[in-house]
Write a protein that holds these residues in place. Sequence first.
Motif, PDB file in Angstrom:
ATOM      1  N   LYS A 115      -8.074   1.007  -0.837  1.00 27.47           N
ATOM      2  CA  LYS A 115      -7.833   2.195  -0.002  1.00 27.47           C
ATOM      3  C   LYS A 115      -6.876   2.969  -0.347  1.00 27.47           C
ATOM      4  O   LYS A 115      -7.187   4.376  -0.311  1.00 27.47           O
ATOM      5  CB  LYS A 115      -7.079   1.397   1.539  1.00 27.47           C
ATOM      6  CG  LYS A 115      -7.868   0.583   2.452  1.00 27.47           C
ATOM      7  CD  LYS A 115      -7.083   0.084   3.680  1.00 27.47           C
ATOM      8  CE  LYS A 115      -7.900  -0.635   4.496  1.00 27.47           C
ATOM      9  NZ  LYS A 115      -6.971  -1.326   5.582  1.00 27.47           N
ATOM     10  N   ASP A 124      -8.069  -5.369  -0.537  1.00 24.81           N
ATOM     11  CA  ASP A 124      -8.135  -3.952   0.168  1.00 24.81           C
ATOM     12  C   ASP A 124      -7.351  -2.976   0.427  1.00 24.81           C
ATOM     13  O   ASP A 124      -7.645  -1.860   0.284  1.00 24.81           O
ATOM     14  CB  ASP A 124      -8.352  -4.757   1.587  1.00 24.81           C
ATOM     15  CG  ASP A 124      -9.533  -5.690   1.970  1.00 24.81           C
ATOM     16  OD1 ASP A 124     -10.515  -5.571   1.095  1.00 24.81           O
ATOM     17  OD2 ASP A 124      -9.489  -6.295   2.904  1.00 24.81           O
ATOM     18  N   GLN A 165       0.748  -1.292   0.063  1.00 23.47           N
ATOM     19  CA  GLN A 165       0.109   0.079  -0.107  1.00 23.47           C
ATOM     20  C   GLN A 165       0.856   1.132   0.046  1.00 23.47           C
ATOM     21  O   GLN A 165       0.394   2.329  -0.765  1.00 23.47           O
ATOM     22  CB  GLN A 165      -0.830   0.021   1.305  1.00 23.47           C
ATOM     23  CG  GLN A 165      -1.942   1.089   1.285  1.00 23.47           C
ATOM     24  CD  GLN A 165      -2.910   0.783   2.345  1.00 23.47           C
ATOM     25  OE1 GLN A 165      -2.995  -0.285   2.968  1.00 23.47           O
ATOM     26  NE2 GLN A 165      -3.481   1.988   2.882  1.00 23.47           N
TER      27      GLN A 165
END
Length: 326
Positions: free
Chosen positions: A162, A158, A125
């Motif tokens: 995000k 996920d 991420q």
Amino acid sequence: MSTVKLGVTLFCYGTEYARYQYNFEECVKQAALAGATGYEIVGTQMLPDYPNVSDEFLGLIQKLKAKYGIGPVGYGANNDKGLLPHRNLTDDEMVADTIIDLKTAHKLGCKVMRSQFMLSPEAFQRLAPYAELYDVRIGIEIHNPETPRSPLIQQYLDAIQKTNSKHLGLIPDFGCFAIAPNKAHWMKAIEAGVKEEHLQQAADMRYQGVSLDEARSKLLAQEAHPAIQTALQGMYGFVQFKPKEELPRLLEEFKEILPYSFELHGKFHYLSEDLVEPSIPYKEIIEVLKEANYDGYLICEYEDELYCGGTEFTKRQLKMVQQLLK
């Protein structure tokens, strides 16, 4: 109409390359002869200055592109947490290493970089702004035994959602759709002296969900040849397979993650002259791509379990996919 583009990872020619039968140019030449319109280069395998890339090597790539008409479109990164002997790398260190990979992919002109799930979802991420800076999309490879919506892959999905970044995604490896035993492992076991009936029993136990320890005990009790243990380990490890009845579910999961998949890896282990991969249901997978009008590269990837070289098999693979796309 699907706009699937066909490429080849030069990993397909890893056996020839390791034996010094092919140099880098010959690998590129063979990919072009097989019908690829671009190729993936695995950094640790073929970059002399890995993790960096020299101006000299960049010049070679441009020279070969002019000569054979194809260049690198994907970069295979190496996310190795075990570089130190006394501990695993931290997320900070993994991110730093991956940024170097991004720079290298950018210099090579690759728009996609394939990474593995040793790179944690949290570290993945954090890479979004760097991927955007270098304009290289990073995809986490969905490799057998993971599936398109297994819990681990869901964590990566996920993380992607995000960030809302178009530069983070997934790269499904078709090995995760396997519904039959690995043909190459099967052949090697037979050649080593294993009876086919014992191999079939092993496969049946895997289909039925029998534990590895129990399957091993039952085969030992039947005095199966010791070489069956290697094939058995594969059935429960990185070349797992599922009952055919689970294929519709897997394909539905595949459809769900396709919008996040900007590259696909067409894994194959064996292809006879009839152009059928015995363990991976290519016909059904390609139908999904056609229905979804998938626009991106399908990179063919041969794993040479037979150590016979990938030249002929890679030609067959591209021919098979071309026929299925039609």
